[in-house]
Design a protein around this motif. Sequence first.
Motif, PDB file in Angstrom:
ATOM      1  N   ILE A 154     -37.888  48.733  58.579  1.00 60.08           N
ATOM      2  CA  ILE A 154     -38.986  49.669  58.285  1.00 60.08           C
ATOM      3  C   ILE A 154     -39.678  48.834  57.086  1.00 60.08           C
ATOM      4  O   ILE A 154     -40.823  48.974  57.230  1.00 60.08           O
ATOM      5  N   ARG A 155     -39.040  48.765  56.052  1.00 58.16           N
ATOM      6  CA  ARG A 155     -39.680  47.944  54.898  1.00 58.16           C
ATOM      7  C   ARG A 155     -40.290  46.654  55.261  1.00 58.16           C
ATOM      8  O   ARG A 155     -41.409  46.208  55.006  1.00 58.16           O
ATOM      9  N   ASN A 156     -39.543  46.032  56.282  1.00 54.45           N
ATOM     10  CA  ASN A 156     -40.016  44.632  56.680  1.00 54.45           C
ATOM     11  C   ASN A 156     -39.991  43.651  55.741  1.00 54.45           C
ATOM     12  O   ASN A 156     -41.188  43.213  55.645  1.00 54.45           O
ATOM     13  N   VAL A 157     -39.072  43.185  55.310  1.00 56.50           N
ATOM     14  CA  VAL A 157     -39.217  42.163  54.242  1.00 56.50           C
ATOM     15  C   VAL A 157     -39.686  40.853  54.400  1.00 56.50           C
ATOM     16  O   VAL A 157     -40.169  39.959  53.503  1.00 56.50           O
ATOM     17  N   THR A 158     -39.838  40.712  55.864  1.00 56.22           N
ATOM     18  CA  THR A 158     -40.479  39.431  56.228  1.00 56.22           C
ATOM     19  C   THR A 158     -41.919  39.323  55.872  1.00 56.22           C
ATOM     20  O   THR A 158     -42.517  38.387  56.174  1.00 56.22           O
ATOM     21  N   GLU A 159     -42.552  40.539  55.535  1.00 56.33           N
ATOM     22  CA  GLU A 159     -43.864  40.230  55.245  1.00 56.33           C
ATOM     23  C   GLU A 159     -44.246  40.183  53.848  1.00 56.33           C
ATOM     24  O   GLU A 159     -45.323  40.103  53.610  1.00 56.33           O
ATOM     25  N   GLY A 160     -43.169  39.703  52.989  1.00 55.19           N
ATOM     26  CA  GLY A 160     -43.405  39.251  51.661  1.00 55.19           C
ATOM     27  C   GLY A 160     -43.893  40.241  50.731  1.00 55.19           C
ATOM     28  O   GLY A 160     -43.117  41.346  50.864  1.00 55.19           O
ATOM     29  N   ASP A 161     -45.019  40.289  50.264  1.00 55.98           N
ATOM     30  CA  ASP A 161     -45.502  41.419  49.069  1.00 55.98           C
ATOM     31  C   ASP A 161     -46.676  42.256  49.742  1.00 55.98           C
ATOM     32  O   ASP A 161     -47.212  43.033  48.837  1.00 55.98           O
ATOM     33  N   THR A 162     -46.943  42.072  50.958  1.00 54.04           N
ATOM     34  CA  THR A 162     -47.732  43.034  51.642  1.00 54.04           C
ATOM     35  C   THR A 162     -47.123  44.283  52.288  1.00 54.04           C
ATOM     36  O   THR A 162     -46.043  44.214  52.912  1.00 54.04           O
ATOM     37  N   PHE A 163     -47.646  45.533  51.540  1.00 55.50           N
ATOM     38  CA  PHE A 163     -46.911  46.731  52.141  1.00 55.50           C
ATOM     39  C   PHE A 163     -48.085  47.449  52.761  1.00 55.50           C
ATOM     40  O   PHE A 163     -48.723  48.002  52.239  1.00 55.50           O
ATOM     41  N   PRO A 164     -47.927  47.394  54.232  1.00 56.08           N
ATOM     42  CA  PRO A 164     -49.213  48.357  54.851  1.00 56.08           C
ATOM     43  C   PRO A 164     -48.780  49.884  55.039  1.00 56.08           C
ATOM     44  O   PRO A 164     -47.476  50.144  54.354  1.00 56.08           O
ATOM     45  N   ASP A 165     -49.716  50.455  55.255  1.00 60.18           N
ATOM     46  CA  ASP A 165     -49.539  51.980  55.217  1.00 60.18           C
ATOM     47  C   ASP A 165     -48.765  52.430  56.395  1.00 60.18           C
ATOM     48  O   ASP A 165     -49.047  52.200  57.496  1.00 60.18           O
ATOM     49  N   LEU A 166     -47.597  52.674  56.206  1.00 55.47           N
ATOM     50  CA  LEU A 166     -46.728  53.041  57.441  1.00 55.47           C
ATOM     51  C   LEU A 166     -46.669  54.787  57.582  1.00 55.47           C
ATOM     52  O   LEU A 166     -46.108  55.152  58.574  1.00 55.47           O
TER      53      LEU A 166
END
Length: 366
Positions: free
Chosen positions: A34-46
């Motif tokens: 869910i959080r998907n830590v592979t995306e680094g510091d970018t957190f899209p609107d889920l």
Amino acid sequence: MSNTATSKRNSRIDILRTLSMFMIVTCHFIYHGIRNVTEGDTFPDLGFSASLTGEINFFLCQLLGYLTNIGPNLFIMITGYFLIKPRNFRYATQKALHLWLIIVFYSLTSLLAASLITNGKAFSYQELLDCIHPIWSRQYWFMSMYIPLLLLSPFLATGASALEKRDYQWLLLVLFILNFAISGIGYGTVFLGPVPLPFYIFVFLIGGYFQLYGCPVRYVKYGIYIYLFGYLALAAAVTIAQLHYLPSGTYPHIKGMANNSITLLMSVFVFAWVITLPKKETRLGQWAINISPYILAVYLIHDNPLIRPLLWNNLIRPRDYIQQPFLIPFCLATSIAVFVVCMGIEWLRATLSGFLSAHITKGHVK
């Protein structure tokens, strides 16, 4: 396993080992899926804040992420609990070599499987080299720490056994000060690196201390409640802050917590509470003892860096269920399925390996 060997084994610890690995799988559902830590510091609107169901799911995911984040610490404490009694270096090297061979096997198998799944995409020489040297390549950060810890365990055990109880306590206090860090505060930010071996040596020695000296029940009688309600309060606070007080243009995302901060204290509470429970032989305990040899492979299989995105992004796809009321039941059911399938794969590998070894040995004897 004989009844005598079973009776000498602390089944509560084996149950906790099983639970800690299940926690790790569930934690990966939350943070990789869910959080998907592979995306680094970018957190899209889920879309958590799009409905009341999404907001409730956000809170429950945050709570479950905190509750299960203690899994790696528990696993190392258990290792320290069993290995603090001095053994020779040959024992440690044999154990480390056996584990290294299993890691290489699953690394190569995962590389082949990923290549086949992605329509026969050819793998590079570097990828093959990384599989053969999984510790150096840090394919598994946990294994890059765990195998050196196994090799150091005879020396850690000998040193710890030579200390008086009070000196052991002072050692743990010093290590706590050197390793603790939260929000940039503490010496842990100075001494820890990408593979936090010094921190896990500390956690290993905590487990060893409980083996050598135990823990008075009065100190941890309410430890499980502190763990549950402490994280409940943290999850509630984080949820309210993110859903109602985030700056414009930013979106709610599930917060993580370092293993060497509050998570460490919660791990100690749970571990100490478990070892102070009355000893009682149960079917659950016998089952946990029997599956104990296959537990570590659950991590090696499902969290291989090549398998991880295929598992969470392509197969399970937990982000698709953020607005569904069954998200948490789906999380738990999926985690159980991943756990069982991975353990079954390891059982099959171990069974075939034992059969081939026996066959080869029999051929040499003839």
